[in-house]
Design a protein around this motif. Structure first.
Motif, PDB file in Angstrom:
ATOM      1  N   ALA A 127       0.804  -1.228   0.000  1.00  0.00           N
ATOM      2  CA  ALA A 127       0.000   0.000   0.000  1.00  0.00           C
ATOM      3  C   ALA A 127       0.835   1.276   0.000  1.00  0.00           C
ATOM      4  N   TYR A 128       2.042   1.227   0.606  1.00  0.00           N
ATOM      5  CA  TYR A 128       2.823   2.451   0.755  1.00  0.00           C
ATOM      6  C   TYR A 128       4.105   2.444  -0.072  1.00  0.00           C
ATOM      7  N   TYR A 129       4.980   1.447   0.201  1.00  0.00           N
ATOM      8  CA  TYR A 129       6.325   1.536  -0.356  1.00  0.00           C
ATOM      9  C   TYR A 129       6.326   1.507  -1.872  1.00  0.00           C
ATOM     10  N   THR A 130       5.682   0.485  -2.456  1.00  0.00           N
ATOM     11  CA  THR A 130       5.720   0.353  -3.916  1.00  0.00           C
ATOM     12  C   THR A 130       5.031   1.534  -4.607  1.00  0.00           C
ATOM     13  N   PRO A 131       3.789   1.910  -4.222  1.00  0.00           N
ATOM     14  CA  PRO A 131       3.167   3.054  -4.888  1.00  0.00           C
ATOM     15  C   PRO A 131       3.964   4.345  -4.705  1.00  0.00           C
ATOM     16  N   PHE A 132       4.560   4.547  -3.504  1.00  0.00           N
ATOM     17  CA  PHE A 132       5.335   5.765  -3.265  1.00  0.00           C
ATOM     18  C   PHE A 132       6.563   5.809  -4.158  1.00  0.00           C
ATOM     19  N   ALA A 133       7.247   4.662  -4.252  1.00  0.00           N
ATOM     20  CA  ALA A 133       8.448   4.609  -5.092  1.00  0.00           C
ATOM     21  C   ALA A 133       8.097   4.904  -6.543  1.00  0.00           C
ATOM     22  N   GLU A 134       6.935   4.348  -6.979  1.00  0.00           N
ATOM     23  CA  GLU A 134       6.527   4.585  -8.363  1.00  0.00           C
ATOM     24  C   GLU A 134       6.157   6.045  -8.588  1.00  0.00           C
ATOM     25  N   ILE A 192       3.125  20.295   6.256  1.00  0.00           N
ATOM     26  CA  ILE A 192       3.053  19.258   5.228  1.00  0.00           C
ATOM     27  C   ILE A 192       1.613  18.927   4.887  1.00  0.00           C
ATOM     28  N   GLY A 193       0.683  19.763   5.338  1.00  0.00           N
ATOM     29  CA  GLY A 193      -0.700  19.669   4.876  1.00  0.00           C
ATOM     30  C   GLY A 193      -1.476  18.513   5.463  1.00  0.00           C
ATOM     31  N   LEU A 194      -1.054  18.024   6.650  1.00  0.00           N
ATOM     32  CA  LEU A 194      -1.775  16.883   7.217  1.00  0.00           C
ATOM     33  C   LEU A 194      -2.643  17.272   8.405  1.00  0.00           C
ATOM     34  N   GLN A 195      -2.624  18.564   8.793  1.00  0.00           N
ATOM     35  CA  GLN A 195      -3.360  18.978   9.982  1.00  0.00           C
ATOM     36  C   GLN A 195      -4.819  18.591   9.892  1.00  0.00           C
ATOM     37  N   ASP A 196      -5.426  18.791   8.706  1.00  0.00           N
ATOM     38  CA  ASP A 196      -6.858  18.509   8.592  1.00  0.00           C
ATOM     39  C   ASP A 196      -7.143  17.208   7.871  1.00  0.00           C
ATOM     40  N   ALA A 206      12.702  13.547   1.884  1.00  0.00           N
ATOM     41  CA  ALA A 206      12.049  12.341   1.360  1.00  0.00           C
ATOM     42  C   ALA A 206      11.199  11.686   2.438  1.00  0.00           C
ATOM     43  N   ALA A 207      11.695  11.741   3.693  1.00  0.00           N
ATOM     44  CA  ALA A 207      10.952  11.136   4.794  1.00  0.00           C
ATOM     45  C   ALA A 207       9.611  11.832   4.973  1.00  0.00           C
ATOM     46  N   LEU A 208       9.614  13.170   4.929  1.00  0.00           N
ATOM     47  CA  LEU A 208       8.360  13.920   5.085  1.00  0.00           C
ATOM     48  C   LEU A 208       7.413  13.619   3.930  1.00  0.00           C
ATOM     49  N   ARG A 209       7.975  13.508   2.726  1.00  0.00           N
ATOM     50  CA  ARG A 209       7.110  13.209   1.574  1.00  0.00           C
ATOM     51  C   ARG A 209       6.494  11.834   1.719  1.00  0.00           C
ATOM     52  N   PHE A 210       7.278  10.885   2.266  1.00  0.00           N
ATOM     53  CA  PHE A 210       6.731   9.545   2.476  1.00  0.00           C
ATOM     54  C   PHE A 210       5.563   9.594   3.454  1.00  0.00           C
ATOM     55  N   ILE A 211       5.763  10.327   4.558  1.00  0.00           N
ATOM     56  CA  ILE A 211       4.701  10.406   5.560  1.00  0.00           C
ATOM     57  C   ILE A 211       3.458  11.059   4.967  1.00  0.00           C
ATOM     58  N   GLN A 212       3.678  12.094   4.168  1.00  0.00           N
ATOM     59  CA  GLN A 212       2.546  12.748   3.487  1.00  0.00           C
ATOM     60  C   GLN A 212       1.778  11.743   2.648  1.00  0.00           C
ATOM     61  N   PHE A 213       2.547  10.969   1.858  1.00  0.00           N
ATOM     62  CA  PHE A 213       1.928   9.998   0.962  1.00  0.00           C
ATOM     63  C   PHE A 213       1.158   8.944   1.746  1.00  0.00           C
ATOM     64  N   ALA A 214       1.804   8.438   2.826  1.00  0.00           N
ATOM     65  CA  ALA A 214       1.205   7.337   3.565  1.00  0.00           C
ATOM     66  C   ALA A 214      -0.027   7.755   4.352  1.00  0.00           C
TER      67      ALA A 214
END
Lengths: 345, 407
Positions: free
Chosen positions: A42-49, A105-109, A268-276
């Motif tokens: 759900a996270y790693y493969t789609p994020f990498a792509e 990073i836009g996750l507050q809401d 990259a770590a923040l972007r991953f958290i955003q994505f996940a």
């Protein structure tokens, strides 16, 4: 002519190398097992792509000391780590984790209120439940008192090795109401009470450390009932094993994504958290393993029967209590030490 | 005449010096290697077990002030002020956790006291830091808290070594035993020695006949059997340990077989207890016993036993009185090898034993990986090292063969 072509080729080569050097990678550490596999899908493969960032997955069993040594020695190789809530709070106060500005990073809401913290963003809601093999026990245990009753249900029990998620169940088995557990555990008499209740069961306990062990032992018949992470039991159920979960007196909590201080790939770590934390990946993760999403939009995307297996489902939440984060932050170390000494005797 | 002999003596000494210098140069790389890879880390380990520099590194002025204070009542205002300043500096440097952890070993409420204090202290400089601290928490008015800080201030400490021997220092500085529920290490050490001893004995009892067979068989068959002994040696340790779980668990092969044959009705508990630990450790350490024995036995000619029998000894007496003493060197080597390896075993008891079967190395790993308590990990490791060296000295004393006089 030839020299001109050669010079251009060399320059192009160097430019290519430069681009390669810019390709980022991020190391994400989770608790592994069935949960780690679901994250991979759900996270790693789609994020990498999507982002073109290579994800190196790894796992651990929640050893906070490992993260702390990394930060203290300045040798941080983990970029994103999945941590339990007491470790998140402790790490934040001790300066082991990078502060995360959810607003920035836009996750507050986007995610639930309880999933936003100074140094972490929630990943999922999980629960430590009582599990047993419904083929071997037609009439399963109904409460923690049953878990402790060796005459009614002879056989070994599995408990997580550690004071957390063990002392609370011991008190519940001794008759303390779920809502009062942390209050009682906060007193020295309460702690003594929990340990003497554990003494009564000690000979029949088989301690587990990795989440994959309880379903393995239940299926192999090593233990007749066990505490377990609900998602791991569901994974075994999906494989066709007849394991049942008793939600009464279960303890639920959120796990958080945190970034160890000094990580070389902060962006990259923040972007991953955003994505996940997005609705789509969250719904994908929760349909692989029944851990509750922290993104409310993701919950609406799940079919009804998947929702029923979540810790956040109404019926399951009814008799459950939330993990006492502040309690474990304050008393965790001394209780774990006492537990280690007790277990060694 | 005398001058000639003195001359000769000088020449002899020169030659001998050159010879010993050459020998030393040959050995020098090895000595350097050992120093770097062996002596230095072990020295570091021993140092860590008494090292108490957390407070002195993070809060040097406070530590110095506490040591200069006599320990009566409360320390002077200057010390209390420097405590606050240095704690705040520690937070911005990200090292306050180090101090909190160290003080928590003295009293488990200290870390939360520090966190609470840092959160609630006023940002502006008050008239008296002492008053400000006491306003945050009454614990700062208690001399015991400051005496605790003073105890944590010196550069070295004996608290870790005392803890491994189940002792501690009370408030007056006397060494007293720990309360019952915290006393574990002496029993853990005796358990470690016990398990190592049993495993060594079993390895000897099983390994001796096996080595004898290998040594006395014709070369072809002997070599084949030797390969079978060495094969598990080349398999990963984790694979061997995990396969014991498969064999011995409640639904495992052994229990299923016994139940199928009708010998037992309920599965036996063979793993996650002492039995499982001893069986698997014996299996894993057996080659270390067999190989030294085999190499010694291979060099013993068979005619000594035959000679003894021809002189009228009973075959068993010939074996026991003629053959066995000649194998003692191999027995000694095998025993010391297996025993010292068994003392340090970690992964096999961790996977196959219950919490009451864990050996010392498990706790060293616990303190290193789970709680970051380097002092305890180093002290436990050092104590294990000391015990091992003592046992080795005893072994040397017992097996010392008188050396023929060297000219």
């Amino acid at each position: 002519m030839k020299l001109w072509k050669l010079r251009h080729a060399v320059l192009a080569g160097f430019a290519g190398l430069g681009l390669c050097a810019n390709a980022q990678a991020v190391t994400v550490i989770s608790f592994g097992g069935a949960s780690g596999e679901a994250m991979q899908k759900a996270y790693y493969t789609p994020f990498a792509e999507k982002e073109g960032v290579a994800v190196t997955a790894g796992d651990y069993n929640g050893e906070f000391a490992k993260i702390r040594s990394m930060v203290e020695t300045g040798n941080v190789s983990w970029d994103v780590v999945e941590v339990e809530s007491p470790e998140l709070v402790r790490g934040c106060t001790e300066g082991v984790f990078e502060p995360i500005d959810a607003e920035k990073i836009g996750l507050q809401d986007t995610v639930m209120e309880s999933a936003v913290s100074d140094c972490g963003i929630g990943t999922f809601v999980w629960s430590t439940v009582m599990a047993y093999d419904s083929e071997k026990l037609a009439e399963g245990p109904q409460s923690w008192a049953d878990f402790w009753d060796v005459d009614k249900f002879p056989g070994k029990r599995g408990l997580r090795k550690g004071a957390k998620y063990t002392l609370e169940f011991a008190l519940m088995a001794d008759g303390v109401a779920a809502a009062d557990v942390y209050e009682v555990l906060g007193t020295p008499e309460g702690v003594d009470r929990a340990f003497s209740k554990l003494d009564a069961l000690k000979a029949n306990i088989q301690w587990w450390e990795a989440g994959a062990q309880p379903p393995q032992w239940l299926v192999a018949g090593d233990v007749v009932m066990s505490t377990a992470y609900n998602g791991r039991i569901a994974a075994a159920q999906a494989e066709g094993r007849k394991l049942a979960i008793n939600w009464a007196g279960s303890i639920y909590d959120l796990d958080f994504w945190a970034i160890p201080k000094g990580s070389p790939n902060l962006d990259a770590a923040l972007r991953f958290i955003q994505f996940a934390s997005g609705a789509e990946p969250q719904a994908a993760y929760s349909s692989e393993i029944p851990y509750g999403p922290v993104n409310p939009e993701a919950i609406t995307r799940l079919p009804e029967e998947k929702q029923q297996a979540m810790p956040t489902y109404e019926a399951n939440l009814k008799e459950a209590i939330r993990m006492g984060t502040e309690f474990w932050v304050d008393h965790g170390e001394e209780l774990e030490q006492r537990f280690t000494a007790w277990a060694a005797q | 005449m005398a001058a000639e002999s003195a001359d000769l003596r000088r020449q002899l000494r020169r030659v001998e010096r050159r010879r010993s210098l050459r020998a030393f140069l040959l050995v020098a790389p090895l000595v350097l290697f050992l120093l770097v890879v062996f002596v230095w880390p072990i020295g570091g380990l021993l140092w860590r077990s008494v090292d108490n520099s957390e407070l002195q590194q993070v809060m040097p002025a406070t530590a110095a002030g506490l040591l200069a204070w006599d320990g009566e009542g409360l320390p002077p205002e200057a010390v209390q002020a420097s405590l606050v300043q240095e704690l705040r500096a520690a937070v911005s440097n990200g090292v306050v956790g180090v101090v909190g952890r160290r003080l928590n070993y003295e009293d488990s409420g200290m870390r939360s006291l520090l966190n609470q204090t840092l959160r609630k202290l006023p940002t502006q400089e008050p008239a008296s830091w002492q008053a400000a601290l006491q306003a945050v928490s009454p614990r700062w008015a208690d001399p015991a808290t400051w005496q605790l800080l003073r105890r944590a201030a010196p550069a070295t400490t004996d608290r870790y070594w005392l803890a491994t021997l189940d002792r501690e220092r009370n408030v007056t500085g006397d060494i007293v035993p720990l309360p019952d529920q915290e006393r574990v290490y002496l029993s853990i050490f005796s358990r470690t020695l016990q398990i190592a001893g049993i495993v060594t004995l079993l390895c000897l009892l099983l390994g001796y006949p096996l080595a004898y067979l290998l040594a006395t068989l014709p070369t072809g068959t002997g070599n084949l059997l030797l390969i079978l002994v060495l094969l598990p040696f080349w398999t990963s340790l984790l694979v061997r340990t995990a396969s014991w779980i498969v064999l011995l668990q409640s639904g495992g092969l052994l229990n299923q077989g016994l139940q199928g044959l009708g010998l037992i009705s309920a599965p036996l508990e063979l793993v996650f207890n002492r039995f499982g630990v001893i069986v698997s450790m014996t299996h894993i350490l057996l080659p270390f016993m067999v190989l030294p024995l085999y190499s010694v036995m291979k060099g013993i000619p068979a005619h000594y036993q035959r000679a003894a029998i021809s002189l009228g000894a009973h075959p068993f007496a010939a074996f026991w009185q003629v053959y066995v003493p000649q194998t003692m060197a191999g027995v000694g080597a095998g025993v010391i090898l297996v025993f010292i390896m068994a003392l340090g075993y970690y992964i096999t008891p961790a996977l196959l034993g219950g919490p009451a079967d864990q050996m010392v190395s498990y706790y060293v790993a616990y303190y290193t990986n789970t709680t970051n308590n380097w002092g305890m990990a180093a002290a436990l490791g050092s104590l294990l090292l000391v015990v091992t060296l003592l046992l080795y000295l005893v072994y040397q004393r017992l097996t010392q063969q008188p050396n023929p006089q060297r000219r």
